[in-house]
Design an enzyme around this catalytic site. Sequence first.
Site, PDB file in Angstrom:
ATOM      1  N   HIS A 182    -100.742  11.571  27.695  1.00 24.86           N
ATOM      2  CA  HIS A 182    -100.189  10.307  27.187  1.00 24.86           C
ATOM      3  C   HIS A 182     -98.943  10.567  26.343  1.00 24.86           C
ATOM      4  O   HIS A 182     -97.923   9.879  26.509  1.00 24.86           O
ATOM      5  CB  HIS A 182    -101.275   9.591  26.364  1.00 24.86           C
ATOM      6  CG  HIS A 182    -100.866   8.281  25.769  1.00 24.86           C
ATOM      7  ND1 HIS A 182    -101.443   7.081  26.131  1.00 24.86           N
ATOM      8  CD2 HIS A 182     -99.933   7.977  24.813  1.00 24.86           C
ATOM      9  CE1 HIS A 182    -100.871   6.099  25.424  1.00 24.86           C
ATOM     10  NE2 HIS A 182     -99.963   6.624  24.623  1.00 24.86           N
ATOM     11  N   GLU A 183     -99.017  11.557  25.451  1.00 24.51           N
ATOM     12  CA  GLU A 183     -97.878  11.811  24.561  1.00 24.51           C
ATOM     13  C   GLU A 183     -96.698  12.412  25.316  1.00 24.51           C
ATOM     14  O   GLU A 183     -95.539  12.046  25.057  1.00 24.51           O
ATOM     15  CB  GLU A 183     -98.298  12.712  23.393  1.00 24.51           C
ATOM     16  CG  GLU A 183     -99.394  12.131  22.502  1.00 24.51           C
ATOM     17  CD  GLU A 183     -99.152  10.695  22.052  1.00 24.51           C
ATOM     18  OE1 GLU A 183     -97.983  10.300  21.864  1.00 24.51           O
ATOM     19  OE2 GLU A 183    -100.145   9.952  21.909  1.00 24.51           O
TER      20      GLU A 183
HETATM   21 NI    NI Z   1     -98.737   5.844  23.132  1.00 17.40          NI
END
Ligand code: NI
Length: 191
Positions: A144-145
Site C-alpha cells: 500500500h505504501e
Molecule cells: Ni494510504
Amino acid sequence: MAVLDIVEVGNPVLRARARKVSPEELATPESQRLIDDMIETMRAAGGAGIAANQVGETVRIAIAEVGDNPRYPYKPPIPLTVFVNPEIAVLDNATETLNEGCLSVPNMRGELERHMRIRVTYLDREGVEHVEEKHGLTAGTFQHEVDHLDGVLFLDRVTDPTTLTTWAEFERRGLEEFAARAAEITARYGS
Ligand code: NI
C-alpha cells in the site's frame, strides 16, 4: 516535530510518481525533519503507514508502524519502519483479499488483492540498506505504501466497487468478518 496536513484523493500529488532520494539528500536536516513530521502525522491520524506524497512531498520515503492501534485490531504489529527508495520483489503467486483504507481517502474502505510474500529492499533513515521479507497483512501494508510512491491508491485496485464502505458500515457489517479472515491470513502467512 509537527503534524502536517494530509492531502486527500483528488489532489494530483497523490498521482505523482515520487523520485528517489540520494543518501546525501537523506542525511540533510530537511529530509530528517520530514521523516520526523511524517511519523508524528501518521501517529496523530492513527494510521498504520504514511507515504511522503500524502503530505505533499514527492520523494520516495514512507513509514509503517502498527502497535496497539484501535483502528486496526486485526493487524499484526509492525515496529516503526522508515523506508526510503523501497523496491518490492514478489516471491510467489500467493494472494489474498484484504480490506483496506487510507488516510488520504477519508471514511472509505474496500476489498482488494495483495501479494502475501514479498521481499522489500530499502534504506533506513540513516541510509543503511535493509532486505526483509514481509508476509500476510504486513506485506499488504508495505505494498500500500509503495503504491503511494508510484501514484497509486488502494481505490485503483478495488475490482469490485460494491465492496466499498464507510468506516461506520465496515464496523457494523464487515469488521468481525474481516478480523476473522485476517487472523486466518496471519496464521497462514505470518507477518
Ligand atoms: Ni494510504
